[in-house]
Scaffold this active site. Structure first.
Site, PDB file in Angstrom:
ATOM      1  N   SER A  57       2.406   0.064   5.967  1.00 33.45           N
ATOM      2  CA  SER A  57       3.693  -0.807   5.345  1.00 33.45           C
ATOM      3  C   SER A  57       3.643  -2.152   5.966  1.00 33.45           C
ATOM      4  CB  SER A  57       5.160   0.012   5.825  1.00 33.45           C
ATOM      5  OG  SER A  57       4.943   1.166   5.145  1.00 33.45           O
ATOM      6  N   THR A  58       3.093  -2.350   7.001  1.00 33.34           N
ATOM      7  CA  THR A  58       3.128  -3.747   7.556  1.00 33.34           C
ATOM      8  C   THR A  58       1.520  -4.232   8.184  1.00 33.34           C
ATOM      9  OG1 THR A  58       3.767  -3.291   9.906  1.00 33.34           O
ATOM     10  CG2 THR A  58       5.580  -3.512   8.457  1.00 33.34           C
TER      11      THR A  58
END
Length: 197
Positions: free
Chosen positions: A9-10
């Site tokens: 996600s990041t």
């Protein structure tokens, strides 16, 4: 051919765990990206992987939620793959569309997704019925007509009635009123600051 898709996600998260698992599973090509799985997020590598797949290929992910955040979205993707004669394999949950057990597990997930969708629809309808019974209508916030805006402007200029009362008279919430008259919020905050000193 086994085609892998890995996602975190990041930018702070690492793809190594997924990459290693997909390579060990025998993926000849792995598409990777660092993107959120939220609905509406543009996941270029995910769409590139889907475009790359051909009938009899297998899309392999480390975990089912790599396909997206929502169960409904995941099941929709898997169903689209099935219709294109592309198989699916999730390594962590052992969902394999090639086996009877895997197909059954995926169907159970699909049934659950449909159940929760229906449940949400029912709750929404019940909430709207309850609101209607209390005299409130669901849907979007009421928009102000040209007449309402003119009247509200006149009352604001007069400065004798509080904003909350003007909003009530034209039939909208204070938040909606401020969306139409942002200067009213600024002047009210200024008035409060002046009275405090």
């Amino acid at each position: 051919m086994l085609i892998g898709y890995a996602r975190v996600s990041t930018n702070d998260q690492n793809l190594d765990l997924q990459r290693d698992a997909l390579s060990k599973a025998g993926c000849t090509r792995i598409f990777e990206e660092k993107k959120s799985g939220r609905a509406g997020t543009k996941r270029q590598e995910f769409y590139a992987a889907l475009a790359y797949l051909r009938p009899d290929d297998v899309l392999v992910v480390w975990k089912l939620d790599r396909l997206g955040r929502s169960l409904v979205e995941m099941m929709r993707t898997i169903d689209t793959l099935r219709r294109q004669e592309i198989k699916f394999l999730s390594l962590t949950e052992h969902f394999d569309s090639e086996t009877a057990h895997g197909r059954f597990a995926l169907q159970m997930h699909g049934a659950m997704a449909e159940y929760f969708l229906d449940l949400n629809r029912e709750r929404t309808m019940e909430g709207l019925k309850a609101a209607l019974a209390r005299g409130r209508k669901g849907g979007r916030t009421k928009k102000l007509s040209a007449g309402d805006i003119a009247a509200a402007n006149a009352l604001l200029k007069a400065g004798t009635i509080p904003v909350s009362e003007i909003a009530k008279r034209v039939g909208v919430s204070r938040t909606t009123f401020y969306a139409y008259f942002p200067s009213a919020r600024a002047s009210q905050q200024h008035g409060k600051a002046a009275s405090a000193t």
